[in-house]
Every structure is written in C-alpha cells, then in structure tokens.
Write a protein that holds these residues in place. Structure first.
Motif, PDB file in Angstrom:
ATOM      1  N   LEU A  90      32.686  32.382  50.871  1.00 43.52           N
ATOM      2  CA  LEU A  90      31.281  32.211  50.507  1.00 43.52           C
ATOM      3  C   LEU A  90      30.884  32.990  49.256  1.00 43.52           C
ATOM      4  N   VAL A  91      31.741  33.887  48.800  1.00 37.92           N
ATOM      5  CA  VAL A  91      31.435  34.683  47.607  1.00 37.92           C
ATOM      6  C   VAL A  91      32.391  34.340  46.467  1.00 37.92           C
ATOM      7  N   SER A  92      32.813  33.110  46.474  1.00 41.93           N
ATOM      8  CA  SER A  92      33.685  32.565  45.446  1.00 41.93           C
ATOM      9  C   SER A  92      32.889  31.512  44.662  1.00 41.93           C
ATOM     10  N   THR A  93      33.257  31.332  43.412  1.00 42.83           N
ATOM     11  CA  THR A  93      32.608  30.285  42.620  1.00 42.83           C
ATOM     12  C   THR A  93      33.195  28.913  42.925  1.00 42.83           C
ATOM     13  N   LYS A 122      26.705  48.533  46.998  1.00 42.30           N
ATOM     14  CA  LYS A 122      28.105  48.275  46.654  1.00 42.30           C
ATOM     15  C   LYS A 122      28.601  47.081  47.461  1.00 42.30           C
ATOM     16  N   LEU A 123      29.444  46.274  46.831  1.00 39.84           N
ATOM     17  CA  LEU A 123      29.990  45.083  47.480  1.00 39.84           C
ATOM     18  C   LEU A 123      31.506  45.096  47.320  1.00 39.84           C
ATOM     19  N   GLU A 124      32.201  44.863  48.424  1.00 41.03           N
ATOM     20  CA  GLU A 124      33.663  44.825  48.410  1.00 41.03           C
ATOM     21  C   GLU A 124      34.151  43.561  49.102  1.00 41.03           C
ATOM     22  N   LEU A 125      35.344  43.146  48.718  1.00 40.73           N
ATOM     23  CA  LEU A 125      35.964  41.958  49.314  1.00 40.73           C
ATOM     24  C   LEU A 125      37.384  42.288  49.719  1.00 40.73           C
ATOM     25  N   CYS A 126      37.766  41.846  50.899  1.00 43.22           N
ATOM     26  CA  CYS A 126      39.116  42.051  51.421  1.00 43.22           C
ATOM     27  C   CYS A 126      40.073  41.040  50.776  1.00 43.22           C
ATOM     28  N   VAL A 127      40.983  41.530  49.946  1.00 43.81           N
ATOM     29  CA  VAL A 127      41.955  40.663  49.270  1.00 43.81           C
ATOM     30  C   VAL A 127      42.896  40.028  50.292  1.00 43.81           C
ATOM     31  N   VAL A 135      41.640  31.777  48.930  1.00 42.30           N
ATOM     32  CA  VAL A 135      40.597  31.950  47.922  1.00 42.30           C
ATOM     33  C   VAL A 135      41.240  32.625  46.716  1.00 42.30           C
ATOM     34  N   LYS A 136      41.129  31.984  45.567  1.00 40.16           N
ATOM     35  CA  LYS A 136      41.707  32.530  44.332  1.00 40.16           C
ATOM     36  C   LYS A 136      40.863  33.721  43.862  1.00 40.16           C
ATOM     37  N   LEU A 137      41.506  34.851  43.646  1.00 39.94           N
ATOM     38  CA  LEU A 137      40.786  36.078  43.294  1.00 39.94           C
ATOM     39  C   LEU A 137      39.941  35.974  42.020  1.00 39.94           C
ATOM     40  N   PRO A 138      40.377  35.229  40.997  1.00 38.48           N
ATOM     41  CA  PRO A 138      39.516  35.118  39.810  1.00 38.48           C
ATOM     42  C   PRO A 138      38.183  34.412  40.077  1.00 38.48           C
ATOM     43  N   THR A 139      38.068  33.701  41.213  1.00 37.35           N
ATOM     44  CA  THR A 139      36.817  33.001  41.514  1.00 37.35           C
ATOM     45  C   THR A 139      35.805  33.879  42.265  1.00 37.35           C
ATOM     46  N   ILE A 140      36.197  35.088  42.628  1.00 34.54           N
ATOM     47  CA  ILE A 140      35.283  35.982  43.359  1.00 34.54           C
ATOM     48  C   ILE A 140      34.153  36.412  42.427  1.00 34.54           C
ATOM     49  N   LEU A 141      32.941  36.463  42.951  1.00 38.51           N
ATOM     50  CA  LEU A 141      31.776  36.859  42.153  1.00 38.51           C
ATOM     51  C   LEU A 141      32.054  38.214  41.492  1.00 38.51           C
ATOM     52  N   PRO A 142      31.691  38.355  40.220  1.00 38.92           N
ATOM     53  CA  PRO A 142      32.067  39.555  39.464  1.00 38.92           C
ATOM     54  C   PRO A 142      31.432  40.858  39.958  1.00 38.92           C
ATOM     55  N   GLU A 143      30.362  40.789  40.715  1.00 39.20           N
ATOM     56  CA  GLU A 143      29.705  41.996  41.224  1.00 39.20           C
ATOM     57  C   GLU A 143      30.467  42.635  42.382  1.00 39.20           C
ATOM     58  N   VAL A 147      39.260  44.926  47.220  1.00 39.08           N
ATOM     59  CA  VAL A 147      40.089  45.982  47.811  1.00 39.08           C
ATOM     60  C   VAL A 147      41.219  45.318  48.586  1.00 39.08           C
ATOM     61  N   PRO A 148      42.389  45.947  48.637  1.00 44.21           N
ATOM     62  CA  PRO A 148      43.528  45.309  49.304  1.00 44.21           C
ATOM     63  C   PRO A 148      43.268  44.935  50.772  1.00 44.21           C
TER      64      PRO A 148
END
Length: 168
Positions: A90-93, A122-127, A135-143, A147-148
């Motif tokens: 949901l936080v991917s483009t 602060k916002l973090e995403l579980c890789v 979900v491709k990591l480059p599509t994650i919202l830049p904000e 984190v691994p």
C-alpha cells in the motif's frame, strides 16, 4: 509575626498547595490516563491490506500525533510507523492488482504519508515483507526508510520505551 498572621499564612499556603495538587490531579484534556505521563513515544505496527482502512488508520495516527492532549503532555513526542506484511504493497507507487477506485485511495494514502513525514512522524518499511509480497524497493514512497526486518525495529523501539500500537 503575630500568631494570627502566622496561622493565616500557613492556612493560605496549605490551601495553595491543595489547589495545586487538585490541578495536577485533573485529567489532561479529558484523558485520565495521561495523568503523570511524561513521554508519548509510540511505535505503530501497521499490517493492513485494505487501502481504505489503511488510509483511515494513518489519518487517525496523524491526528493523534497532533492532538492537543498529546502535544501538551509531550511536545517532543516521537511516533514511528512501521509497515509490515501486506501493508508494504500500500506504500508503493506500483498500482498493479488494485482497482481504479483503490488506486485513487492509494494516491490519498501517499499524500497522507508525505504529510505525516513533514510533521515529524518517522516511517519505516520491512524489506523482508516487501520481498515476500514482491514489492520492488524503488517503488516505495520516498518518505519511508527501508529497514531489513521490521520486527527488529519494533523490538528495538519497545526496548527504548516506545508504546506499541498495533494496526492489523
């Protein structure tokens, strides 16, 4: 000082101390639980998969962060939102698999994430979860900081005294 004046001063001081105690005992902005609270640090574990529900939850977190009762209790509060599990989609483009109506909600969600970050959340995403859900990591919202493993962040923040708020 005459006994009468001394007695009056003692009574006035006792009254002032009692009133100060009553003022402190009053609930903060209608929240009895805030009595005596000095820190409002929270880590929010977000795992939802519905765009609409996620948007509503993030708006609620953002409103809570800005709530007058919270800002008065701890002006230096820290909130961290960690996206885990299906929430990473949901936080991917990327919008594959979402209906046009859901894509519009995801655009609103992206704006909410941007506003939250601008306000200091602060916002973090579980890789690990991103890989599981393709979900491709480059599509994650830049904000959002990647984190691994989001669980490690959840544990670490709790060890630092952050309260856990789960949103599933």
């Amino acid at each position: 000082m005459p006994k009468r004046k001394h007695f009056a001063v003692v009574v006035l001081m006792a009254f002032a101390l009692a009133m100060a105690g009553l003022a402190q005992a009053a609930p903060v902005q209608g929240y009895p639980a805030l009595q005596g609270v000095k820190s409002m640090n929270a880590v929010i574990d977000v795992r939802g998969k519905s765009p609409g529900a996620m948007l509503g939850a993030l708006k609620l977190v953002h409103a809570m962060y800005k709530d007058k009762a919270v800002t008065q209790t701890d002006p230096g509060r820290h909130f961290v939102v960690i996206f885990i599990g299906p929430a990473v989609k949901l936080v991917s483009t990327a919008r594959q698999g979402f209906s046009p109506a859901e894509a519009k909600v995801l655009d609103q969600l992206a704006q909410e994430v941007k506003a939250m970050a601008a306000d200091g959340i602060k916002l973090e995403l579980c890789v690990f979860a991103a890989k599981v859900f393709n979900v491709k990591l480059p599509t994650i919202l830049p904000e959002i900081t990647q984190v691994p493993n989001g669980w490690i962040s959840l544990i670490a923040y709790q060890q630092k005294g952050f309260a856990l708020v789960p949103i599933y």
